[in-house]
Scaffold this motif. Structure first.
Motif, PDB file in Angstrom:
ATOM      1  N   THR A 344       0.837  -1.199   0.000  1.00 41.87           N
ATOM      2  CA  THR A 344       0.000   0.000   0.000  1.00 41.87           C
ATOM      3  C   THR A 344       0.872   1.249   0.000  1.00 41.87           C
ATOM      4  OG1 THR A 344      -0.123   0.254   2.400  1.00 41.87           O
ATOM      5  CG2 THR A 344      -1.690  -1.288   1.373  1.00 41.87           C
ATOM      6  N   SER A 345       0.233   2.383  -0.234  1.00 43.98           N
ATOM      7  CA  SER A 345       0.980   3.643  -0.244  1.00 43.98           C
ATOM      8  C   SER A 345       1.485   4.015   1.145  1.00 43.98           C
ATOM      9  CB  SER A 345       0.108   4.768  -0.808  1.00 43.98           C
ATOM     10  OG  SER A 345      -1.082   4.901  -0.064  1.00 43.98           O
ATOM     11  N   GLY A 372      -5.241  -3.221  -4.493  1.00 45.59           N
ATOM     12  CA  GLY A 372      -4.927  -1.964  -3.828  1.00 45.59           C
ATOM     13  C   GLY A 372      -3.442  -1.654  -3.787  1.00 45.59           C
ATOM     14  N   ASP A 373      -2.676  -2.243  -4.710  1.00 40.87           N
ATOM     15  CA  ASP A 373      -1.248  -1.959  -4.754  1.00 40.87           C
ATOM     16  C   ASP A 373      -1.016  -0.470  -4.997  1.00 40.87           C
ATOM     17  OD1 ASP A 373       1.393  -3.186  -4.660  1.00 40.87           O
ATOM     18  OD2 ASP A 373       1.615  -2.514  -6.730  1.00 40.87           O
ATOM     19  N   GLN A 375      -2.022   1.920  -3.339  1.00 39.25           N
ATOM     20  CA  GLN A 375      -3.166   2.720  -2.915  1.00 39.25           C
ATOM     21  C   GLN A 375      -3.161   2.850  -1.386  1.00 39.25           C
ATOM     22  OE1 GLN A 375      -5.229   4.164  -5.228  1.00 39.25           O
ATOM     23  NE2 GLN A 375      -3.732   3.279  -6.658  1.00 39.25           N
ATOM     24  N   PRO A 376      -3.851   3.856  -0.854  1.00 35.14           N
ATOM     25  CA  PRO A 376      -3.849   4.030   0.605  1.00 35.14           C
ATOM     26  C   PRO A 376      -4.634   2.961   1.348  1.00 35.14           C
ATOM     27  CG  PRO A 376      -5.263   5.661  -0.437  1.00 35.14           C
ATOM     28  CD  PRO A 376      -4.517   4.974  -1.542  1.00 35.14           C
ATOM     29  N   HIS A 377      -5.548   2.283   0.665  1.00 37.73           N
ATOM     30  CA  HIS A 377      -6.344   1.249   1.327  1.00 37.73           C
ATOM     31  C   HIS A 377      -6.701   0.158   0.322  1.00 37.73           C
ATOM     32  CE1 HIS A 377      -9.334   4.312  -0.127  1.00 37.73           C
ATOM     33  NE2 HIS A 377      -9.769   3.226  -0.723  1.00 37.73           N
ATOM     34  N   SER A 379      -9.258  -2.519  -1.715  1.00 37.81           N
ATOM     35  CA  SER A 379     -10.581  -2.622  -2.310  1.00 37.81           C
ATOM     36  C   SER A 379     -10.824  -4.075  -2.701  1.00 37.81           C
ATOM     37  CB  SER A 379     -10.694  -1.725  -3.546  1.00 37.81           C
ATOM     38  OG  SER A 379     -10.440  -0.371  -3.219  1.00 37.81           O
ATOM     39  N   ASN A 440     -10.085  -2.512 -14.924  1.00 32.07           N
ATOM     40  CA  ASN A 440      -9.526  -1.270 -15.421  1.00 32.07           C
ATOM     41  C   ASN A 440     -10.169  -0.806 -16.719  1.00 32.07           C
ATOM     42  OD1 ASN A 440      -7.731  -1.082 -13.280  1.00 32.07           O
ATOM     43  ND2 ASN A 440      -6.139  -2.259 -14.332  1.00 32.07           N
TER      44      ASN A 440
END
Length: 442
Positions: A344-345, A372-373, A375-377, A379, A440
């Motif tokens: 994650t971020s 969620g690579d 990303q802050p959280h 999904s 995507n």
């Protein structure tokens, strides 16, 4: 080992049986020899048959005379099938049309002593051919027979395609060494999405069966509607990671379910829980012939048995890319896939399989893929069991058992992942790259 065992079993006992024919142990050697005679001009044999007595007999015939066997999974696309035939330079194919030459003129240099080339389903591209010697497959089958013992000799029902190594080796070969009766109904007899699985188990009075986690879920639903299946003594579940809660649910419903772990490169099973050695949440103890360790979190098999991939020989240890742990008592646990790890971020490393297991223990969720690579959280793509499921509440329940950094914050509903739409492998694993690629594109 397999052929010596066959000769030692009670002659009057049924060895193989399908809807069309029955073969007793006393006749098995002759049936194999009859087909072996037809392979005199064959260098590499592909088997493209439905599950049947004939499938097993042709496989054993090839094994008995040193003809390389290439099983063709029924879930392969025409392109994957053609790729398989070409990559392995298959000279002949046995199908419902009989034994015919493929017309393939080129040859490939397979590792010496290759007995079978099993093609993985391929997570992103074309299938990869894994070359296995006879001894590797027999080692697995013999070890399974040893850890289960004679108490579990009975009727084995083949529910997975025989072209899947798990059923071919851990199912058929182990059952033949043990002296079981092997029931081989057509795959169509199980119905679409295994709708008739309960019926097949009941009708055959099966004592053992191998399932992938998704099919185990289907069986649990059928038992809830149709009642228990008292004949079953041992259900092996594998092919992909199984949530411990699913095992617990199955056992509460009276099913003797035991999780195992394996790889094509190891000729299928590496470890297995059994009634005598069982630890839910683990994938069991290593089979007797397996030597393994965990290095930097990754499981390494020191004697995998396989000879390499087509065009690529190998020796030494095999790094599985599976993350896990091996405890002091010898139980192996799987925590995820090295290549699937999300970062994650916030810099948290998370195996999506861990979070997915928490989601899948909720009965309202049929399938899921977590992402969620960078990303802050996290999904999730969710395939609900029914359109009426309150997925928001279900996710809250799943999140309650997860640390904050691994909780699901967003979700989207998705259509089922199936073999037909190319989003599921033959052993029930989601094709993550393809699933996320479609996401995507939306």
């Amino acid at each position: 080992m397999i052929f010596n065992s066959i000769n030692q079993h009670a002659p009057g006992k049924i060895a193989l049986q399908d809807e069309q024919q029955t073969v007793y142990y006393r006749d098995l050697k002759a049936e194999i020899a009859d087909r072996a005679e037809q392979l005199s001009q064959v260098s590499t044999l592909a088997i493209a048959l439905d599950n049947s007595v004939d499938w097993v007999l042709w496989d054993l015939a090839a094994l008995s005379v040193g003809v390389v066997c290439v099983p063709i999974p029924p879930f392969f696309s025409p392109e994957q099938r053609d790729h398989t035939l070409s990559q392995a330079a298959v000279s002949h194919i046995i199908s419902p049309d009989g034994l015919v030459a493929t017309g393939i003129q080129h040859t490939v240099a397979l590792p010496e002593t290759t007995a079978k080339v099993t093609f993985t389903s391929g997570t992103t591209g074309q299938p990869k051919g894994v070359c296995l010697p006879q001894r590797a497959m027999e080692n697995v089958a013999h070890s399974i027979e040893q850890v289960l013992g004679q108490d579990f000799v009975g009727t084995h029902l083949c529910s997975l395609p025989l072209a899947v190594l798990l059923e071919n080796v851990a199912g058929v070969y182990a059952a033949l060494i043990a002296g079981c009766t092997i029931r081989l109904p057509s795959l169509t007899a199980f119905g679409q999405n295994y709708d008739c699985l309960h019926q097949q188990i009941a009708e055959t009075a099966a004592t053992s069966i191998i399932l992938v986690p998704e099919v185990l879920r289907i069986l649990l639903a059928q038992i809830a509607q149709k009642g228990p299946l008292p004949s079953l003594k041992f259900i092996a579940v594998g092919g992909s990671k199984t949530d411990a809660n699913l095992i617990q649910m199955a056992r509460q419903m009276g099913l003797p379910v035991y999780e195992g772990y394996g790889l094509s490169e190891c000729a299928s099973v590496v470890s297995l829980n059994t009634p005598d050695n069982d630890r839910p949440g683990s994938v069991g103890k290593l089979l007797h012939h397996v030597a393994a360790s965990v290095e930097a979190g990754e499981i390494s098999i020191h004697n995998p048995g396989f000879l390499g991939y087509i065009g690529q020989s190998t020796t030494g240890s095999f790094n599985t890319e599976d993350l896990g742990a091996l405890d002091a008592e010898g139980f192996l646990s799987i925590t995820g896939r090295k290549k699937n790890v999300l970062i994650t971020s916030y810099g948290r490393n998370i195996s999506p399989e861990w979070v997915e297991a928490s989601l899948l223990c909720q009965p309202e969720i049929a399938q899921t893929v977590v992402y969620g690579d960078a990303q802050p959280h996290l999904s999730a793509l969710i395939v609900p069991v029914s359109a009426n499921a309150d997925i928001q509440q279900v996710i809250l329940k799943a999140n309650a058992g997860l640390p904050e950094y691994a909780q699901i914050r967003d979700y989207s509903l998705a259509e089922p992942f199936t073999l037909a739409n190319g989003l599921l492998t033959g052993t029930g694993r989601p094709r993550r790259a393809k699933i996320l690629e479609r996401l995507n594109q939306i």
